[in-house]
Motif scaffolding. Structure first.
Motif, PDB file in Angstrom:
ATOM      1  N   ILE A  66       0.874  -1.172   0.000  1.00  0.00           N
ATOM      2  CA  ILE A  66       0.000   0.000   0.000  1.00  0.00           C
ATOM      3  C   ILE A  66       0.909   1.220   0.000  1.00  0.00           C
ATOM      4  O   ILE A  66       2.085   1.137   0.368  1.00  0.00           O
ATOM      5  N   ASP A  67       0.384   2.353  -0.421  1.00  0.00           N
ATOM      6  CA  ASP A  67       1.202   3.566  -0.451  1.00  0.00           C
ATOM      7  C   ASP A  67       0.953   4.400   0.806  1.00  0.00           C
ATOM      8  O   ASP A  67      -0.149   4.379   1.370  1.00  0.00           O
ATOM      9  N   PRO A  68       1.964   5.180   1.236  1.00  0.00           N
ATOM     10  CA  PRO A  68       1.822   5.996   2.446  1.00  0.00           C
ATOM     11  C   PRO A  68       1.077   7.292   2.152  1.00  0.00           C
ATOM     12  O   PRO A  68       1.606   8.375   2.356  1.00  0.00           O
ATOM     13  N   ILE A  69      -0.137   7.159   1.665  1.00  0.00           N
ATOM     14  CA  ILE A  69      -0.917   8.338   1.297  1.00  0.00           C
ATOM     15  C   ILE A  69      -2.216   8.397   2.088  1.00  0.00           C
ATOM     16  O   ILE A  69      -2.699   7.390   2.595  1.00  0.00           O
ATOM     17  N   LYS A  70      -2.773   9.607   2.170  1.00  0.00           N
ATOM     18  CA  LYS A  70      -4.111   9.801   2.704  1.00  0.00           C
ATOM     19  C   LYS A  70      -5.069   9.981   1.529  1.00  0.00           C
ATOM     20  O   LYS A  70      -4.636  10.287   0.416  1.00  0.00           O
ATOM     21  N   PRO A  71      -6.357   9.834   1.766  1.00  0.00           N
ATOM     22  CA  PRO A  71      -7.307  10.048   0.674  1.00  0.00           C
ATOM     23  C   PRO A  71      -7.052  11.406   0.034  1.00  0.00           C
ATOM     24  O   PRO A  71      -6.747  12.373   0.739  1.00  0.00           O
ATOM     25  N   GLY A  72      -7.174  11.510  -1.271  1.00  0.00           N
ATOM     26  CA  GLY A  72      -6.942  12.784  -1.941  1.00  0.00           C
ATOM     27  C   GLY A  72      -6.488  12.590  -3.376  1.00  0.00           C
ATOM     28  O   GLY A  72      -6.880  11.634  -4.035  1.00  0.00           O
ATOM     29  N   ALA A  73      -5.667  13.511  -3.838  1.00  0.00           N
ATOM     30  CA  ALA A  73      -5.262  13.538  -5.239  1.00  0.00           C
ATOM     31  C   ALA A  73      -3.983  12.738  -5.444  1.00  0.00           C
ATOM     32  O   ALA A  73      -2.880  13.283  -5.419  1.00  0.00           O
ATOM     33  N   HIS A  74      -4.138  11.433  -5.630  1.00  0.00           N
ATOM     34  CA  HIS A  74      -2.979  10.554  -5.790  1.00  0.00           C
ATOM     35  C   HIS A  74      -3.264   9.532  -6.883  1.00  0.00           C
ATOM     36  O   HIS A  74      -3.242   8.316  -6.634  1.00  0.00           O
ATOM     37  N   THR A  75      -3.533  10.022  -8.071  1.00  0.00           N
ATOM     38  CA  THR A  75      -3.854   9.151  -9.206  1.00  0.00           C
ATOM     39  C   THR A  75      -2.900   7.968  -9.317  1.00  0.00           C
ATOM     40  O   THR A  75      -1.685   8.160  -9.313  1.00  0.00           O
ATOM     41  N   GLY A  76      -3.472   6.777  -9.406  1.00  0.00           N
ATOM     42  CA  GLY A  76      -2.648   5.598  -9.663  1.00  0.00           C
ATOM     43  C   GLY A  76      -1.991   4.987  -8.445  1.00  0.00           C
ATOM     44  O   GLY A  76      -1.268   4.002  -8.573  1.00  0.00           O
ATOM     45  N   HIS A  77      -2.215   5.555  -7.267  1.00  0.00           N
ATOM     46  CA  HIS A  77      -1.595   5.011  -6.059  1.00  0.00           C
ATOM     47  C   HIS A  77      -2.556   4.072  -5.318  1.00  0.00           C
ATOM     48  O   HIS A  77      -3.734   3.961  -5.645  1.00  0.00           O
ATOM     49  N   ILE A  78      -1.992   3.418  -4.281  1.00  0.00           N
ATOM     50  CA  ILE A  78      -2.745   2.417  -3.530  1.00  0.00           C
ATOM     51  C   ILE A  78      -3.142   3.022  -2.195  1.00  0.00           C
ATOM     52  O   ILE A  78      -2.323   3.146  -1.281  1.00  0.00           O
ATOM     53  N   LEU A  79      -4.397   3.362  -2.070  1.00  0.00           N
ATOM     54  CA  LEU A  79      -4.912   3.993  -0.853  1.00  0.00           C
ATOM     55  C   LEU A  79      -5.185   2.939   0.214  1.00  0.00           C
ATOM     56  O   LEU A  79      -5.957   1.998  -0.033  1.00  0.00           O
ATOM     57  N   PRO A  80      -4.605   3.073   1.410  1.00  0.00           N
ATOM     58  CA  PRO A  80      -4.871   2.086   2.468  1.00  0.00           C
ATOM     59  C   PRO A  80      -6.365   1.889   2.722  1.00  0.00           C
ATOM     60  O   PRO A  80      -6.826   0.740   2.833  1.00  0.00           O
ATOM     61  N   GLU A  81      -7.128   2.957   2.761  1.00  0.00           N
ATOM     62  CA  GLU A  81      -8.575   2.841   2.992  1.00  0.00           C
ATOM     63  C   GLU A  81      -9.249   2.005   1.896  1.00  0.00           C
ATOM     64  O   GLU A  81     -10.225   1.285   2.175  1.00  0.00           O
ATOM     65  N   ALA A  82      -8.795   2.117   0.674  1.00  0.00           N
ATOM     66  CA  ALA A  82      -9.415   1.377  -0.429  1.00  0.00           C
ATOM     67  C   ALA A  82      -9.158  -0.111  -0.290  1.00  0.00           C
ATOM     68  O   ALA A  82     -10.041  -0.942  -0.532  1.00  0.00           O
ATOM     69  N   VAL A  83      -7.941  -0.431   0.112  1.00  0.00           N
ATOM     70  CA  VAL A  83      -7.550  -1.822   0.313  1.00  0.00           C
ATOM     71  C   VAL A  83      -8.345  -2.417   1.477  1.00  0.00           C
ATOM     72  O   VAL A  83      -8.821  -3.557   1.413  1.00  0.00           O
ATOM     73  N   LYS A  84      -8.505  -1.636   2.527  1.00  0.00           N
ATOM     74  CA  LYS A  84      -9.287  -2.061   3.692  1.00  0.00           C
ATOM     75  C   LYS A  84     -10.749  -2.291   3.300  1.00  0.00           C
ATOM     76  O   LYS A  84     -11.324  -3.339   3.595  1.00  0.00           O
ATOM     77  N   GLU A  85     -11.330  -1.306   2.614  1.00  0.00           N
ATOM     78  CA  GLU A  85     -12.742  -1.440   2.246  1.00  0.00           C
ATOM     79  C   GLU A  85     -12.977  -2.625   1.311  1.00  0.00           C
ATOM     80  O   GLU A  85     -14.029  -3.264   1.352  1.00  0.00           O
ATOM     81  N   ALA A  86     -11.973  -2.919   0.477  1.00  0.00           N
ATOM     82  CA  ALA A  86     -12.128  -4.057  -0.427  1.00  0.00           C
ATOM     83  C   ALA A  86     -12.111  -5.383   0.326  1.00  0.00           C
ATOM     84  O   ALA A  86     -12.478  -6.419  -0.227  1.00  0.00           O
TER      85      ALA A  86
END
Lengths: 228, 228, 228, 228
Positions: A66-86
């Motif tokens: 996963i990428d060390p990002i928060k929700p926002g403008a990060h086209t093409g990255h792996i959002l921890p929240e997205a991985v969790k929700e999936a």
């Protein structure tokens, strides 16, 4: 919820044989063995397959990064929240095929904790394993990159790498699970890994490329049943 | 199948409001408008949401990036085949938030063609747009990074960037669709983008953060109906 | 001042035999041959050796890379102004061992022009060579990475790569010098490279590792004398 | 030879005012103050200036980064041996403007030891400082990136970051020098940094951009004289 030890982690990588529908098949075989032998097996699948697999099996599903990002403008990255929700329960990090900057390993472990994801952070050597231990992930996997995919297991070929790693990590953290990766292919490799003081194994090609998935997963899971 | 022009591409980025279930909701609104107005709308979603969204809507679903890899040992990477199997019709590439090496842009366009994925490659300037054109992607999107997310559209603020880009690309490729991105917020921005000779727009925050998704997507889609 | 064609460029890479004092020795041998045969030879040396070499020889000295930065807070990066002040006339860019993002290749070419440095931008394939041509560097070097360091020259093994590259670049830029790299080892390789329509060669291991630097540089320079 | 503590390290970054001839001037001023006040001052200069500066001053000269490579085919990279031969005594590593992968920090520290270069490894937080400590560099510099270049010193604004870092590192290594960076501008900042238990400071803009280099270096060096 934290995964139980001893544990077998199956890294699906981006193998064709472990993508999409086939990822689901392989995960179901892993689940079957986990239930039959009552062992902890985790499947680390591709991002696109997390939801499909997590909805269909009851064993823990991990992302591979996963990428060390928060929700926002990060086209093409792996959002921890997205991985969790999936549906993922955790993620591999810093695998030799996806190494990270030190500051990012720290950030991403913190983000994973915020979001409720477990983290298994890979390291290549005893020293870097110790460095990882100071960052307090859920677990550490030691994988000498020169043995990955070779069929020569680190537990047989370089047992001192494992024992050194265990000893150096234990000075920093008495309890963190340590996993052995790289070249784990046969039952003996798993037995050796557990005997050397680690709490599980990380396996990819030996399982994914096996002619008979169920047999191979059973073979590598059996040693885990002896440690409960 | 290639997307039709003029086109509106909605980049979901990794916004919380466009992740998981909310990604599906937003995609359904986009689909509704696409059908009502009979316009081409593409949604570019996170990897973890491709399958969910692609199975639930009839408009094209895109990834936001893929890696220039073949199936194999690439832990944590984005396999083109996986994105395709999950239901994507294409992918964004080289977005300002996920820039790529030149050799990789070339490789990944070739891999996408092998696998049957369309490619919309972003570029920051007229010169780099021309460079991208020589690599023959499906389409090119020009997005001056300094305007992304500002609400100041490139078509209003820097129309000469668009006309220069169109003119320089047309010397290399007479037909390739050119899209305008960065700061597109209002109907006039889209009208201007089309008037300046581009075949569509790439929008993220203006839609994702809109209070009323349907209204905003309609507003930005209306100019497309005039060009058929 | 722009380098003359045909040209022989010697890339010192980070070979021990071409570092520090030995870099100076090798540069002096190159200078000697350049004067004797009246040919254009450029030496591309390590950053730490630019000043030493540039003050001691009269042939053009190049860096092997510069970063697309302006003066300021960029610890550990390669400032174009610093390379210029140290005495470099230009720089290699995007070598297969130091590939760059497309947007950065563009930026760094612009920065080099501002500062007065020439740029020889490497590319791996005909398509990427064309992409580079649109960015207007001083020259382009085509180097199929699979042949670098092999002793198998691209001009012999894959002449069609060279002719395709020349033909595709010439549609975009009629005059820009095109150089052949990768595996150039013998006089015949240079002759072939020139015959196929390129204006020079880029050589590293064949010269740096030669037992007799002077002989090897002469051997590879001789074909250049026939083209004046 | 290892640098003495307490120490003042002046990072020249890629400031125009600290490039080429001006780098030499600034280094000479640093040397003058070092001799007058009998304090340890290290100058970390650009690669292209190492030789020039190292030959002209008697204080230690550092590089700002080196790559974890061995001599060979690494066009455009920073060879530890080259930096050493040019006259550097050590190098900064993992500065916030040049972050490194964890495995590379480990490798490059090992390479530096082989070659005889000291290593001052930067870290952004207490946790990552601890991680660095396990890798046994010569020294560690703690620099919260949000304060770099602000003129707000970490020792004043976030003293607990320093004390936490010291305490967490001391559990791993009792002796390793710890340096305070980020925003150090006035004499009080240095005093505070030393009082909080660190053995020196890392300064860039406050010195390089000072109207009077000598005055500013003296101001920041004076607290060091009290600790001998």
């Amino acid at each position: 919820m934290v995964f139980k030890t001893p544990v077998l982690i199956v890294n699906f990588k981006t193998y064709a044989k472990a993508t999409g529908k086939k990822a689901l098949e392989l995960a179901k075989v892993a689940e079957k063995v986990a239930k039959e032998l009552d062992v902890e097996i985790i499947v680390a699948v591709q991002y696109t397959d997390i939801k499909l697999v997590a909805e269909s099996v009851e064993i823990p599903v991990y992302a591979q990064h996963i990428d060390p990002i928060k929700p926002g403008a990060h086209t093409g990255h792996i959002l921890p929240e997205a991985v969790k929700e999936a549906g993922a329960q955790g993620t591999l990090l810093n695998h030799s095929e996806r190494r990270l900057r030190l500051d990012m390993i720290n950030e991403v472990i913190l983000r994973a904790k915020e979001v409720g994801l477990e983290t298994i952070v890979c390291a290549d050597k005893p020293e870097t394993s110790a460095a990882v231990a100071t960052l307090k992930p859920t677990a550490i996997a030691i994988e000498p990159p020169e043995l990955i995919g070779t069929g020569i297991s680190v537990s047989r070929a370089k047992p001192e790498v494992i024992t050194n790693t265990v000893s150096i990590i234990r000075k920093i953290d008495e309890k963190i699970p340590i996993l052995t990766g790289a070249g784990i292919t046969y039952r003996e490799d798993v037995e050796k890994a557990l005997k050397l003081g680690t709490q599980g194994v990380l396996v990819a090609s030996a399982i994914v490329k096996a002619k008979n998935w169920e047999e191979k997963i059973k073979e590598l899971s059996l040693p885990l049943t002896l440690l409960r």
